[in-house]
Enzyme design. Structure first.
Site, PDB file in Angstrom:
ATOM      1  N   CYS A  82       3.182  -1.015 -43.201  1.00  0.00           N
ATOM      2  CA  CYS A  82       1.770  -0.922 -42.823  1.00  0.00           C
ATOM      3  C   CYS A  82       0.933  -2.088 -43.360  1.00  0.00           C
ATOM      4  CB  CYS A  82       1.179   0.404 -43.297  1.00  0.00           C
ATOM      5  SG  CYS A  82       1.971   1.841 -42.565  1.00  0.00           S
ATOM      6  N   HIS A 317      -4.308   4.689 -36.794  1.00  0.00           N
ATOM      7  CA  HIS A 317      -3.559   3.787 -37.671  1.00  0.00           C
ATOM      8  C   HIS A 317      -2.357   3.216 -36.925  1.00  0.00           C
ATOM      9  CE1 HIS A 317      -1.368   2.128 -40.937  1.00  0.00           C
ATOM     10  NE2 HIS A 317      -0.762   3.210 -41.381  1.00  0.00           N
TER      11      HIS A 317
END
Length: 362
Positions: A82, A317
């Site tokens: 991420c 996200h």
């Protein structure tokens, strides 16, 4: 030393997995962003993109070609989970400061809808244990004493801030429409967030605190910035907005990845002789509310400075794109504020890695 500055930034609208961008391959999401940011540039040294869920190969080069950029622009794909999108920007800034070029496009792209990955990759070996991110969010909540009430309160706050910004049209500057879609899919319909938060059940652990409301979903999207050497940018008539100052990467136990921004931010500020009081804006990725509350409390960051237009808990996200979304948000938000001097973008990722970048507002 050459100074790296950010002069342009854009992101796509963010779509739910199997939602509004379900048939778009990642290069189709990234290409319009690269095309827009690269328009009018005489020379682009490289394009650096984060990509986590595939389909593999050099996604940055594929996206460069899809965008119709000159064949001389190479393309580098990186994976720091991420953190990859923010790492791509960090790398571009360091390359400029090291004299390895004057113009880079950097960010990340993710298409969870088209991904061929059926299971996630390992974050940690069996000797340490390899918890899923939701379980890791529960670990962070337990370690730092973040209650369900605190998580829900933060999630509600984030949702309301995001909805307000959307209704005021503040996201229109940062979003590049894709196939006439100009809105984050999660914002198409308002949700009774307080009621949903109260009714939501723990998802990852019996009697846990992490729910579908105080954690993010799975999404598709892309974001990138144009990073240039400052004198070169000015010579080409471009206005620097964020000047790269310094960055930090920290590793912690992989059971607590959401807490990884804590040491990264702390070490970054200490090395530069700064405190939280000196920073005007923080953008920390909202994968889980437990993470944000823990970071805010451990670092004493007031919520008035943190994710002031909401974040991933509401808009979503898209993994490696999220770090670039943070910088894109800062790029536009600092231009609305007079007298602001410093901003920090930070993100934690699987395996227990935190990345933090310090910018001076030009």
């Amino acid at each position: 030393m050459s100074k790296a500055v950010i002069v342009k930034a854009k992101r796509t609208p963010i779509g739910k997995k199997n939602g509004q961008f379900q048939k778009l391959m990642p290069e189709k999401l990234a290409a319009p962003i690269l095309q827009t940011l690269g328009e009018g540039m005489e020379e682009i040294n490289d394009v650096i993109l984060g990509n986590v869920v595939g389909p593999g190969g050099n996604m940055a080069r594929l996206s460069v070609l899809e965008a119709g950029l000159p064949l001389s622009v190479p393309g580098l794909t990186i994976d720091r989970q991420c953190s990859a999108g923010l790492e791509a920007i960090r790398l571009a800034c360091n390359l400029i400061q090291g004299g390895a070029g004057t113009c880079f496009l950097a960010g990340g792209v993710e298409s969870t809808s088209t991904s061929l990955q059926q299971t996630r990759p390992r974050f940690s070996p069996d000797t340490l244990g390899d918890p899923d991110m939701g379980v890791a969010a529960e670990n962070v909540a337990e370690k730092y004493g973040v209650t369900r009430e605190k998580q829900d309160a933060y999630a509600i706050k984030s949702y309301l801030l995001t909805q307000e910004a959307h209704e005021q049209g503040l996201f229109s500057e940062e979003i590049l429409p894709i196939q006439s879609i100009d809105i984050d899919e999660e914002l198409v319909k308002k949700r009774p967030i307080e009621r949903l938060a109260k009714r939501a059940k723990p998802v990852f652990k019996e009697n846990g605190t992490v729910t579908a409301v105080n954690s993010c979903g799975i999404h598709d999207g892309a974001a990138a910035v144009l990073v240039m050497e400052e004198k070169q940018a000015i010579a080409e008539g471009l206005q620097p907005v964020l000047r790269f100052v310094d960055s930090e990467v920290a590793g912690i136990h992989p059971h607590f990845p959401g807490a990884a921004p804590i040491p990264a931010i702390r070490q970054l500020l200490e090395r530069n002789g700064l405190t939280v009081n000196d920073i005007d804006l923080f953008e920390i990725n909202e994968a889980f509310a437990s993470k944000i509350v823990a970071c805010a409390e451990e670092l004493s960051i007031p919520y008035e400075k943190l994710n002031v237009r909401g974040g991933a808990l509401t808009i979503g996200h898209p993994y490696s794109a999220s770090g670039a979304v943070l910088v894109t948000r800062l790029f536009y938000e600092v231009q609305r504020r007079k007298g602001a001097k410093y901003a920090v973008a930070a993100i934690g990722s699987g395996g227990g890695i935190g990345v933090a970048v310090l910018f001076e507002i030009v």
